[in-house]
Design an enzyme around this catalytic site. Structure first.
Site, short mmCIF file in Angstrom:
data_model
loop_
_atom_site.label_atom_id
_atom_site.label_comp_id
_atom_site.label_asym_id
_atom_site.label_seq_id
_atom_site.Cartn_x
_atom_site.Cartn_y
_atom_site.Cartn_z
N ASP A 165 30.92 -4.60 22.12
CA ASP A 165 29.71 -3.84 21.75
C ASP A 165 29.90 -3.03 20.48
OD1 ASP A 165 31.53 -2.15 22.99
OD2 ASP A 165 30.32 -1.89 24.79
N ASN B 102 29.12 5.15 35.56
CA ASN B 102 27.92 4.62 36.25
C ASN B 102 28.05 3.12 36.52
OD1 ASN B 102 27.53 3.47 33.75
ND2 ASN B 102 25.61 4.50 33.29
N HIS C 157 28.83 0.75 34.27
CA HIS C 157 28.51 -0.20 33.19
C HIS C 157 29.75 -0.94 32.72
CE1 HIS C 157 28.95 3.21 29.96
NE2 HIS C 157 30.01 2.45 29.89
N GLU D 297 24.08 -1.19 31.02
CA GLU D 297 23.82 -0.04 31.89
C GLU D 297 23.22 -0.52 33.21
OE1 GLU D 297 25.10 2.65 31.08
OE2 GLU D 297 24.42 3.53 29.21
#
Ligand code: F6R
Length: 242
Positions: A67, A136, A138, A143
Site C-alpha cells: 500500500d 482493527n 486490517h 479496513e
C-alpha cells in the site's frame, strides 16, 4: 494456519527473517510482497544484517508493496516509498526497477490501481507475502468491511487507523485520509503468507484472526481459508488466545 508463538518483537523478527531468507535461497528470483509500519522494521534489519554477513543475494528478487498513502509526495518522510528505501531497499542491492509500490500521486488514481494490479499479475504469483495487522484487523489497508474479493483499490482510512499512524506525523491532521491498497483478493492469491504481530494492541485482532468467525468485519479472518499461512505472534499479541 500455522501459528508460531515467540517471546517478543526481537524473536518475531528473527523467525520471520529465517523464513524469508530460506525462501530467497530456494528461489533467488522470488516475488516478495512487503509491508510497512513498525512491525516489519526488525525483520528488515535482520535481512540487512544477513545480507552484510552472508551475502544473500536479492539481485533477481522482485517486490510488491501492499500500500501507499494518497497525496504524500514520494520524498515525504512518511511515504511508504521513502520508508522502503530507508528501511530496506537502500541497504540491499535490489534493482530499483524490481521494486513496486503504488503511486499515490498519479493524477488518475483509478488508472493507478489498475496499473498496479496488472504489475502483480505480470509477475505471476507472489511467493511470500509479509503482512502486519491493524488493531482493527486490517491487512494492507483493507479496513473492516472491505470485500474479500477486492483488487487494488482506493480506501478511506478509518479514524482509528489514522490515529494509530499519527505517531509518525506532526499531528493527526497531517495523516492522509486515503490510501491505495492491494485488495484482499489480491493478497489471497499469494502462494504463501506470513503475518507478524507484536504487542497487546494486536491481541484482540489476533484472537479474531485465529478463532473468530470469517467475516469482512475482521479482514484478517479470511486468512483462515488460505492454504499456506503462518502467523508469527509474540506472547502479548497471543495473550487473548490462551
Ligand atoms: C502497512 C500495512 C498495514 C500495517 C498495519 C500495522 O503496509 O499494510 O496493514 O501492517 O497497519 O501497522 P504497524 O506495524 O505499524 O502496527
Amino acid at each position: 494456519m500455522k501459528i508460531i508463538v515467540v517471546e517478543d518483537y526481537n524473536e518475531m523478527s528473527k523467525k520471520a527473517a529465517e523464513i524469508l531468507i530460506k525462501k530467497v535461497q530456494e528461489k533467488p528470483n522470488a516475488v516478495l510482497g512487503l509491508a510497512t509500519g513498525s512491525t516489519p522494521v526488525g525483520l528488515y534489519k535482520e535481512l540487512i544484517e544477513d545480507n552484510q554477513k552472508n551475502g544473500t543475494s536479492y539481485k533477481d528478487i522482485h517486490t510488491v508493496n501492499l500500500d501507499e498513502y494518497i497525496g504524500l509526495p514520494k520524498e515525504d518522510k512518511n511515504s511508504y516509498y521513502t520508508f522502503m528505501r530507508e528501511n530496506l531497499f537502500n541497504q540491499l542491492t535490489i534493482p530499483e526497477e524490481h521494486t513496486n509500490i503504488p503511486n499515490g500521486n498519479n493524477q488518475d488514481l483509478l488508472e493507478e490501481c489498475d496499473r498496479y494490479e496488472k504489475i502483480i499479475d505480470a509477475l505471476g504469483q507472489v511467493d511470500l507475502q509479509i503482512l502486519g495487522i491493524g488493531s482493527n484487523g486490517h491487512i494492507g489497508f483493507n479496513e473492516p468491511g472491505s470485500s474479500f474479493t477486492g483488487q487494488t483499490h482506493i480506501i478511506d482510512l478509518k479514524e482509528s487507523t489514522r490515529q494509530a499512524n499519527a505517531r509518525f506525523f506532526e499531528s493527526i491532521d497531517e495523516v492522509p485520509k486515503q490510501a491505495i491498497t492491494m485488495g484482499i483478493g489480491t493478497i489471497m492469491k499469494s502462494k504463501e503468507i506470513l503475518l507478524l504481530a507484536s504487542g497487546t494492541a494486536k491481541a484482540e485482532a489476533i484472537r479474531g484472526t485465529i478463532h473468530g468467525e470469517v467475516t469482512e468485519d475482521l479482514p484478517a479472518s479470511i486468512l483462515q481459508t488460505h492454504p499456506n499461512v503462518t502467523l508469527i505472534v509474540d506472547k502479548e499479541a497471543y495473550s487473548l488466545c490462551e
